[in-house]
Write a protein that holds these residues in place. Structure first.
Motif, PDB file in Angstrom:
ATOM      1  N   TRP A 789       0.855  -1.192   0.000  1.00  0.00           N
ATOM      2  CA  TRP A 789       0.000   0.000   0.000  1.00  0.00           C
ATOM      3  C   TRP A 789       0.890   1.242   0.000  1.00  0.00           C
ATOM      4  O   TRP A 789       2.125   1.149   0.141  1.00  0.00           O
ATOM      5  CB  TRP A 789      -0.930  -0.002   1.213  1.00  0.00           C
ATOM      6  N   GLY A 790       0.276   2.408  -0.174  1.00  0.00           N
ATOM      7  CA  GLY A 790       1.028   3.650  -0.209  1.00  0.00           C
ATOM      8  C   GLY A 790       1.596   4.029   1.151  1.00  0.00           C
ATOM      9  O   GLY A 790       0.903   3.963   2.166  1.00  0.00           O
ATOM     10  N   THR A 791       2.848   4.417   1.175  1.00  0.00           N
ATOM     11  CA  THR A 791       3.504   4.812   2.420  1.00  0.00           C
ATOM     12  C   THR A 791       2.761   5.967   3.079  1.00  0.00           C
ATOM     13  O   THR A 791       2.361   6.928   2.421  1.00  0.00           O
ATOM     14  CB  THR A 791       4.966   5.217   2.137  1.00  0.00           C
ATOM     15  N   GLY A 792       2.565   5.848   4.386  1.00  0.00           N
ATOM     16  CA  GLY A 792       1.873   6.881   5.146  1.00  0.00           C
ATOM     17  C   GLY A 792       0.425   6.573   5.388  1.00  0.00           C
ATOM     18  O   GLY A 792      -0.187   7.133   6.303  1.00  0.00           O
ATOM     19  N   ALA A 793      -0.147   5.668   4.600  1.00  0.00           N
ATOM     20  CA  ALA A 793      -1.538   5.259   4.806  1.00  0.00           C
ATOM     21  C   ALA A 793      -1.573   4.076   5.766  1.00  0.00           C
ATOM     22  O   ALA A 793      -0.553   3.458   6.081  1.00  0.00           O
ATOM     23  CB  ALA A 793      -2.187   4.899   3.480  1.00  0.00           C
ATOM     24  N   GLU A 794      -2.771   3.743   6.227  1.00  0.00           N
ATOM     25  CA  GLU A 794      -2.936   2.606   7.126  1.00  0.00           C
ATOM     26  C   GLU A 794      -2.872   1.303   6.344  1.00  0.00           C
ATOM     27  O   GLU A 794      -3.402   1.206   5.234  1.00  0.00           O
ATOM     28  CB  GLU A 794      -4.276   2.714   7.846  1.00  0.00           C
ATOM     29  N   ARG A 795      -2.213   0.295   6.912  1.00  0.00           N
ATOM     30  CA  ARG A 795      -2.101  -0.989   6.234  1.00  0.00           C
ATOM     31  C   ARG A 795      -3.489  -1.599   6.036  1.00  0.00           C
ATOM     32  O   ARG A 795      -4.274  -1.699   6.966  1.00  0.00           O
ATOM     33  CB  ARG A 795      -1.224  -1.942   7.046  1.00  0.00           C
ATOM     34  N   PRO A 796      -3.802  -2.055   4.811  1.00  0.00           N
ATOM     35  CA  PRO A 796      -5.125  -2.644   4.551  1.00  0.00           C
ATOM     36  C   PRO A 796      -5.253  -4.008   5.209  1.00  0.00           C
ATOM     37  O   PRO A 796      -4.255  -4.664   5.543  1.00  0.00           O
ATOM     38  CB  PRO A 796      -5.172  -2.757   3.030  1.00  0.00           C
ATOM     39  N   GLY A 797      -6.479  -4.447   5.362  1.00  0.00           N
ATOM     40  CA  GLY A 797      -6.736  -5.744   5.990  1.00  0.00           C
ATOM     41  C   GLY A 797      -6.837  -6.879   4.995  1.00  0.00           C
ATOM     42  O   GLY A 797      -7.451  -7.903   5.286  1.00  0.00           O
ATOM     43  N   THR A 798      -6.278  -6.701   3.807  1.00  0.00           N
ATOM     44  CA  THR A 798      -6.314  -7.729   2.771  1.00  0.00           C
ATOM     45  C   THR A 798      -4.895  -8.067   2.345  1.00  0.00           C
ATOM     46  O   THR A 798      -3.952  -7.330   2.638  1.00  0.00           O
ATOM     47  CB  THR A 798      -7.107  -7.248   1.551  1.00  0.00           C
ATOM     48  N   SER A 799      -4.749  -9.178   1.630  1.00  0.00           N
ATOM     49  CA  SER A 799      -3.422  -9.606   1.182  1.00  0.00           C
ATOM     50  C   SER A 799      -3.301  -9.449  -0.324  1.00  0.00           C
ATOM     51  O   SER A 799      -4.289  -9.405  -1.051  1.00  0.00           O
ATOM     52  CB  SER A 799      -3.178 -11.068   1.568  1.00  0.00           C
ATOM     53  N   VAL A 800      -2.052  -9.384  -0.816  1.00  0.00           N
ATOM     54  CA  VAL A 800      -1.773  -9.350  -2.249  1.00  0.00           C
ATOM     55  C   VAL A 800      -1.343 -10.725  -2.738  1.00  0.00           C
ATOM     56  O   VAL A 800      -1.741 -11.165  -3.805  1.00  0.00           O
ATOM     57  CB  VAL A 800      -0.693  -8.297  -2.572  1.00  0.00           C
ATOM     58  N   LEU A 801      -0.516 -11.415  -1.954  1.00  0.00           N
ATOM     59  CA  LEU A 801      -0.125 -12.769  -2.339  1.00  0.00           C
ATOM     60  C   LEU A 801       0.037 -13.636  -1.105  1.00  0.00           C
ATOM     61  O   LEU A 801       0.308 -13.144  -0.011  1.00  0.00           O
ATOM     62  CB  LEU A 801       1.143 -12.776  -3.199  1.00  0.00           C
ATOM     63  N   ASN A 802      -0.167 -14.944  -1.306  1.00  0.00           N
ATOM     64  CA  ASN A 802      -0.029 -15.939  -0.250  1.00  0.00           C
ATOM     65  C   ASN A 802       1.042 -16.934  -0.657  1.00  0.00           C
ATOM     66  O   ASN A 802       1.093 -17.360  -1.811  1.00  0.00           O
ATOM     67  CB  ASN A 802      -1.356 -16.677  -0.030  1.00  0.00           C
ATOM     68  N   THR A 803       1.894 -17.318   0.280  1.00  0.00           N
ATOM     69  CA  THR A 803       3.022 -18.167  -0.072  1.00  0.00           C
ATOM     70  C   THR A 803       3.545 -18.888   1.162  1.00  0.00           C
ATOM     71  O   THR A 803       2.924 -18.855   2.225  1.00  0.00           O
ATOM     72  CB  THR A 803       4.128 -17.312  -0.747  1.00  0.00           C
ATOM     73  N   GLY A 804       4.692 -19.542   1.018  1.00  0.00           N
ATOM     74  CA  GLY A 804       5.315 -20.268   2.116  1.00  0.00           C
ATOM     75  C   GLY A 804       6.679 -20.770   1.692  1.00  0.00           C
ATOM     76  O   GLY A 804       7.084 -20.661   0.531  1.00  0.00           O
TER      77      GLY A 804
END
Length: 845
Positions: A789-804
């Protein structure tokens, strides 16, 4: 002596001669995504660990694991890995089984009788009844009368019943069975529970129905029950493997295996094994198997009591030492032969089948036509090279040959003929091309011979073999086209512009493929950039793909990472259109099929602008709604007029996640009511996997379809296109913004990395968003997820990628740029190296 007896003796002598004669005298990964430190330019990178891993939580979800692919049925087994008993186990069968004692004596005080056969050589295990490890149906197995939920190979089950009778005489109770045959899925589950202890799925002797775990006291070293087993198990063909003994690499008092005559020296058990192995022959009747078993016993001339110690452990020798003298028994060839009982038995059966088909046919009256001694002219060939199959036959055989792509089963060649025993055999040549005359791509191709008996018309057992085609594709470079900026977007119904599968045009290692994306499927010839969904299907091993405008230099960045444990991996791409209306794709290692779908294009004429949401909005999560899309039953999702998306929006940018699927398949997101001709994200069974896509709206809605394995779907909207969208897109030559491997400092658990996107790539300072490929590599956690997400904003509650761990994963993201033209990347668990590449940017003109 009758003429038939003379013939039998002559055949047996020929058999001995034939067996004596038969005695035996990595792909590179993305150089930007490797497990080693960044390689110097021109240096081959280290391959990535392709092991399947537990899934990342989807904000977060409970992880499961992906099974590894089982070995082929004819793959030889290596030295057995230690077995473990899954915990907790159900109560052992046998109502009179005593509970396990708890007062186990100290190891130093244990006194245990010696075991005659310790497993210095492996017992007769391997593919049987035509089935692979863990894939054997109950219909060809047997159960103990006192423990009917357990399954064993039938000859092992008979021996176990005898062992149990003796055990019951000694202790007054039945053997307590806690584990027996394990299906492949059960082996996978056990490997998940105890990854460092359990055998690799597909290699366990439990998967052959030849191993048993025992309770009732046997599970304790030094107990009377355990000592009795050590003293008596060999008599019945069972043994305690060396690795499982008290001083072994993984002591397991409970684990015992069946080796039959190799451990017991009993002729009847050798015959029992022969009977089991003959199930792989092309007949199914009891009489035929009995005939072959009798002939095997007669031909082997083997009886341990009569042979004496000279024949070593009672393995069937076919009187080799008598035939060649005592010096043969001490030779290196003899040692190799003696230590491989499975090889002996299989060779013996093959020879008996070859030499004694006539007597069995006379006995049963059943035709014995079959493919014999098939031979392919090469195991691997360069592209376009012919391959010839030759074989002899028993009897008269009407045969057919098909050559198919081993990954897709697409038919590439057909031929047929008639072969006669002692006369013309099977012979056919494939020219390395498709039915339409195209040279096939690199990869595995399967030859399959089927046929019918020339007298009865009865189908015979098929034969198949695989040839590998090698090569790389590097077409001439087209002239470059200038990249144009400040573009507006036009969404279209998803359309497929490339699929290499129907014509077997798979892409080889270090290969480039130029794909026409402009002037086709509703995309005008003057389109300046396109929104694509690129999918790698059935990769041969770890590899990565790159995408860029055709005619320009190959970029030092990738858009997709995959490996052989993933049947298909998809990635969204926003890329400029290059020379001749093409986009270039590059495959790094091995071979793979490629599929490319277009979902829209950017242009200077018409179209609409882009609007980014303040934070991603979740518009569908079937884990909470309980309504899961199924084949023919899509879930319709209203989007326009919700969660910050204007009512007049014409398309949306979404992150679509397949969660906890139960099998291979895919999710397709399309405009409401439109037919499904493409896919959006491919399942990774048992894991969560996401893909970014741009999808047109119809009536302000999307339809979410699913195919293949069932699973949950999550859809997050990150932006939209419409008349009110002010931002316009400019494609660039893909450029790397950051690679934490170069810094030596990965992103830690629950940690955030700030990426100076504008400063590191040179895009304009007034850019409001960027199209980026976010990649996670060298993860330490079994499951994690990343978001940006954009720096300075609040972290969203969703993901972009899932991995391991062990699963490099990339995904497109349209990320808003924040303070100083930067973006933040959050890693949920463990440490993860992060790579971020920029393919374009949005700004307000």
């Amino acid at each position: 002596m009758t003429s038939s007896s003379v013939r039998t003796v002559a055949l047996a002598a020929a058999l001995l001669t034939s067996i004596a004669t038969a005695l035996p005298a990595a792909a590179s990964a993305d150089p930007r995504l490797t497990t080693a430190s960044p390689a110097a330019e021109g240096t081959a990178p280290a391959p990535l660990d392709p092991a399947p891993l537990d899934p990342a939580p989807l904000d977060p979800a409970q992880p499961t694991a992906t099974p590894t692919a089982p070995p082929a049925a004819d793959q030889p087994l290596t030295e057995p890995e230690p077995e473990v008993v899954p915990e907790p186990e159900p109560a052992p069968e046998g109502a009179d089984a005593p509970s396990a004692p708890t007062d186990v004596p100290a190891i130093a005080a244990l006194e245990m009788p010696p075991q005659g056969y310790n497993g210095e050589v492996r017992g007769a295990v391997g593919a049987w009844a035509g089935f692979a490890n863990g894939r054997i149906p109950a219909s060809v197995m047997c159960s103990p009368a006192w423990a009917t939920r357990h399954l064993f190979r039938c000859d092992a089950n008979r021996a176990l019943a005898e062992l149990n009778a003796a055990y019951r005489s000694a202790f007054g109770v039945n053997l307590s069975l806690t584990s027996s045959y394990r299906s492949y899925d059960e082996q996978v589950r056990l490997k998940q529970l105890k990854p460092t202890l359990a055998a690799t799925p597909g290699t366990s002797n439990h998967g052959w129905g030849l191993a048993v775990d025992l309770g009732g006291g046997v599970q304790n070293f030094g107990s009377p029950q355990h000592n009795w087993m050590r003293a008596n198990a060999n008599r019945f063909g069972f043994f305690h493997p060396r690795w499982a003994q008290i001083n072994g690499s993984l002591p397991e008092a409970w684990h015992w295996e069946y080796a039959g005559a190799v451990a017991s020296g009993r002729t009847d058990q050798a015959r029992g094994l022969a009977m089991e192995l003959t199930r792989t022959q092309p007949w199914d009747g009891v009489a035929e198997r009995a005939c072959l078993g009798d002939l095997w016993q007669r031909a082997s001339r083997w009886d341990r009591a009569a042979a004496g110690a000279g024949d070593l452990r009672g393995i069937p020798q076919l009187s080799m030492s008598a035939l060649y003298g005592s010096r043969w028994a001490t030779s290196s060839a003899a040692t190799t032969y003696l230590q491989n009982p499975q090889t002996q038995i299989e060779r013996g059966l093959a020879a008996v089948t070859d030499r004694f088909a006539g007597p069995c046919r006379a006995l049963t009256g059943i035709p014995m036509a079959k493919v014999r001694h098939p031979y392919l002219s090469a195991a691997t060939v360069p592209q376009g090279t012919p391959v010839t199959l030759r074989a002899t036959t028993y009897g008269t055989l009407h045969w057919k040959l098909e050559v198919t792509d081993a990954r897709t089963n697409v038919v590439l060649h057909r031929s047929s003929g008639t072969a006669v025993e002692g006369g013309p055999g099977v012979e056919a040549t494939w020219n390395g091309r498709t039915l339409t005359g195209k040279v096939v791509g690199t990869g595995p191709y399967r030859f399959t011979v089927t046929g019918t008996d020339g007298h009865s018309g009865t189908p015979v057992a098929p034969w198949s073999g695989v040839v590998g085609v090698t090569g790389s594709q590097v077409p001439p470079v087209v002239a470059a086209a200038p990249l144009v900026g400040d573009l507006r977007f036009v969404p279209i119904t998803p359309a497929r512009v490339l699929d290499t599968r129907p014509e077997a045009q798979s892409v080889g290692p270090a290969s480039r493929l130029d794909v026409v994306v402009a002037g086709v499927h509703g995309v005008p010839a003057d389109a300046k950039a396109v929104a694509l969904n690129v999918t790698a299907v059935s990769p041969a091993g770890p590899t990565h793909l790159r995408a860029w405008p055709a005619g320009r230099p190959i970029p030092n960045s990738s858009v997709l990472n995959t490996d052989q444990n993933r049947s298909a991996t998809a990635a969204g791409v926003a890329v400029g259109v290059g020379g001749q209306g093409k986009v270039s794709l590059y495959n790094d290692a091995g071979s793979a099929h490629l599929v490319v779908d277009v979902t829209g294009y950017w242009t200077t004429a018409g179209g609409v602008g882009y609007g980014a949401l303040a934070e991603p909005a979740r518009v569908l999560d079937t884990r909470t709604t309980g309504v899961v899309p199924a084949p023919g039953a899509p879930v319709t999702v209203p989007v326009a007029g919700r969660a910050g998306v204007p009512a007049d929006a014409t398309a949306v940018v979404v992150n679509v996640t397949s969660a906890r699927s139960r099998g291979n398949g895919n999710v397709a997101v399309v405009p409401q009511g439109r037919a499904v001709t493409t896919s959006t994200v491919n399942h990774l069974p048992g894991n969560d996997v996401a893909n970014h896509a741009t999808v047109a709206l119809r009536n302000g809605r999307l339809d979410v379809h699913a195919a293949g394995g069932t699973g949950h779907v999550v859809v997050d909207v990150v932006g939209w296109y419409g008349p009110g969208g002010a931002a316009r897109f400019t494609p660039i030559q893909p450029t790397r913004a950051i690679d934490t491997r170069g810094t030596g400092v990965p992103v830690g658990p629950a940690d955030t990395l700030t990426v100076p996107v504008v400063a590191s790539t040179g895009i304009p300072r007034d850019a409001v968003a960027a199209a980026v490929t976010l990649t996670a590599t060298r993860q330490s956690a079994a499951a994690t997820y990343l978001t940006t997400w954009g720096t300075g904003a609040e972290r969203p509650g969703t993901s972009v990628l899932n991995t391991g761990h062990g699963r490099d994963q990339a995904n497109l993201a349209i990320v808003r740029l924040g303070e100083g033209g930067s973006a933040d990347v959050y890693n949920n668990a463990g440490t993860t190296d992060v790579v971020l590449d920029v393919t374009g940017y949005f700004r307000r003109p």
